[in-house]
Design an enzyme around this catalytic site. Structure first.
Site, PDB file in Angstrom:
ATOM      1  N   ARG A   1     -12.257  20.615 -25.533  1.00 29.83           N
ATOM      2  CA  ARG A   1     -11.898  19.206 -25.668  1.00 29.83           C
ATOM      3  C   ARG A   1     -12.678  18.286 -24.725  1.00 29.83           C
ATOM      4  NH1 ARG A   1      -6.643  18.514 -27.845  1.00 29.83           N
ATOM      5  NH2 ARG A   1      -7.069  16.301 -27.650  1.00 29.83           N
ATOM      6  N   ARG A  36      14.793   6.249  -8.016  1.00 26.97           N
ATOM      7  CA  ARG A  36      13.953   6.236  -9.218  1.00 26.97           C
ATOM      8  C   ARG A  36      14.799   6.092 -10.463  1.00 26.97           C
ATOM      9  NH1 ARG A  36       8.382   7.135  -9.131  1.00 26.97           N
ATOM     10  NH2 ARG A  36       7.738   7.405  -6.985  1.00 26.97           N
ATOM     11  N   HIS A  79     -19.302  25.537 -26.565  1.00 26.79           N
ATOM     12  CA  HIS A  79     -18.589  24.682 -25.606  1.00 26.79           C
ATOM     13  C   HIS A  79     -18.720  25.153 -24.172  1.00 26.79           C
ATOM     14  CE1 HIS A  79     -16.882  22.950 -29.202  1.00 26.79           C
ATOM     15  NE2 HIS A  79     -16.374  24.124 -29.534  1.00 26.79           N
ATOM     16  N   PRO A 131      -3.653  23.463 -18.821  1.00 22.00           N
ATOM     17  CA  PRO A 131      -3.375  24.241 -17.601  1.00 22.00           C
ATOM     18  C   PRO A 131      -2.556  23.425 -16.596  1.00 22.00           C
ATOM     19  CG  PRO A 131      -5.725  24.262 -18.147  1.00 22.00           C
ATOM     20  CD  PRO A 131      -5.081  23.238 -19.022  1.00 22.00           C
ATOM     21  N   GLU A 132      -1.508  24.029 -16.079  1.00 22.23           N
ATOM     22  CA  GLU A 132      -0.682  23.425 -15.037  1.00 22.23           C
ATOM     23  C   GLU A 132      -0.781  24.316 -13.794  1.00 22.23           C
ATOM     24  OE1 GLU A 132       3.241  22.403 -16.573  1.00 22.23           O
ATOM     25  OE2 GLU A 132       2.431  22.193 -18.596  1.00 22.23           O
TER      26      GLU A 132
END
Ligand SMILES: [Zn+2]
Length: 289
Positions: free
Chosen positions: A117, A156, A97, A2-3
């Site tokens: 996970r 950068r 889970h 998930p973002e």
């Protein structure tokens, strides 16, 4: 994983389904997902009423007002790789889970945290602790201003892909939306942030905004595990233009999408639309942070 768009979808779902409700009981079924002691977690969260849902980058914070003039507690949620938060009837079959169950109000519904996970984490903390977590993150990718964004690029030298995913610089982008944003801006993942032109920097800033906005509107992307609060997958998957499309034709020019590994993560890009700059970041020595 998930973002920002997926976490934002979960935050909006919590606002709709859980805001104003009280957590009447807590069951921790797998202590590994709790930061700190499970007993402390249970006593901190139990009895709290959900009065606000906050998000910064991929982090969620649920503000819980305690009774009897107790100061608010903050339930921080990190979905990690495969974490899911869903509101379901308490009688719904318990899926494997499922690590934490939080009963809401009279107990007919509950909020469940499920994570195959187990990289996700729940943590109950005080306001100063929550603020410390929030301030360690860079500006949210939907809130960052163009000036902040371009300032952060200055000087950068690493790969721009890794730079975009560094949560201390800008919070919210992971592998999917970093790849998609670079494609939209026509920037090679190994370009160096400090060396892209002002015009390209502006395109990237706008691409990030646009990609996130569209993905939020479609409730995010589901590959395997991500689901919204009602247990539904996101709808952005068919809109992906490079991510996980290795070998398929570019939707813009028809060239084959390529994959390269940068700092241990797959990057997907179109070698024609995103040409490698003469002074690209070196593959060795690029680091995620
Ligand atoms: Zn192309």
């Amino acid at each position: 994983m998930p973002e920002l768009p997926e976490v934002e979808t979960v935050a909006q779902g919590l606002q709709k389904r859980a805001l104003g409700r009280r957590i009447t009981s807590v069951e921790v079924r797998h202590a590994g997902v709790i930061v700190g002691s499970p007993e402390g977690f249970v006593s901190g969260v139990e009895g709290g009423r959900l009065v606000a849902v906050g998000r910064k980058g991929k982090a969620l914070a649920l503000e819980l007002a305690g009774g009897n003039a107790q100061p608010s507690r903050y339930l921080l949620v990190r979905l990690g790789m495969t974490g899911q938060l869903t509101v379901v009837p308490r009688a719904a079959p318990l899926e494997p889970h499922t690590h934490v169950r939080l009963a809401l109000d009279a107990g007919e519904e509950e909020l469940r945290f499920r994570d195959v996970r187990r990289f996700g984490r729940l943590r109950c903390c005080t306001r100063p602790e929550w603020e410390a977590v929030w301030s360690a993150l860079g500006p949210d990718a939907q809130q960052v201003t163009e000036a902040e964004f371009r300032r952060a690029m200055h000087g950068r030298r690493g790969a721009i892909k890794s730079w975009l995913m560094n949560q201390k610089v800008i919070a919210g982008l992971g592998n999917i939306y970093a790849d998609e944003s670079l494609f939209v801006a026509r920037i090679h993942p190994l370009a160096q942030p400090g060396r892209v032109s002002g015009k390209k920097a502006r395109s990237l800033f706008r691409a990030v905004r646009k990609v996130l906005e569209r993905a939020v509107a479609l409730q995010g992307t589901s590959f395997r595990d991500y689901l919204d609060i009602e247990g539904r997958p996101g709808n952005f998957l068919p809109r992906l233009r490079v991510y996980q499309r290795t070998g398929e034709p570019c939707r813009r020019c028809g060239h084959e999408i390529r994959r390269m590994v940068i700092a241990g993560r797959s990057s997907h890009f179109c070698p024609h639309c995103q040409p490698r700059p003469r002074r690209a970041a070196k593959m060795r020595g690029t680091r995620p942070a």
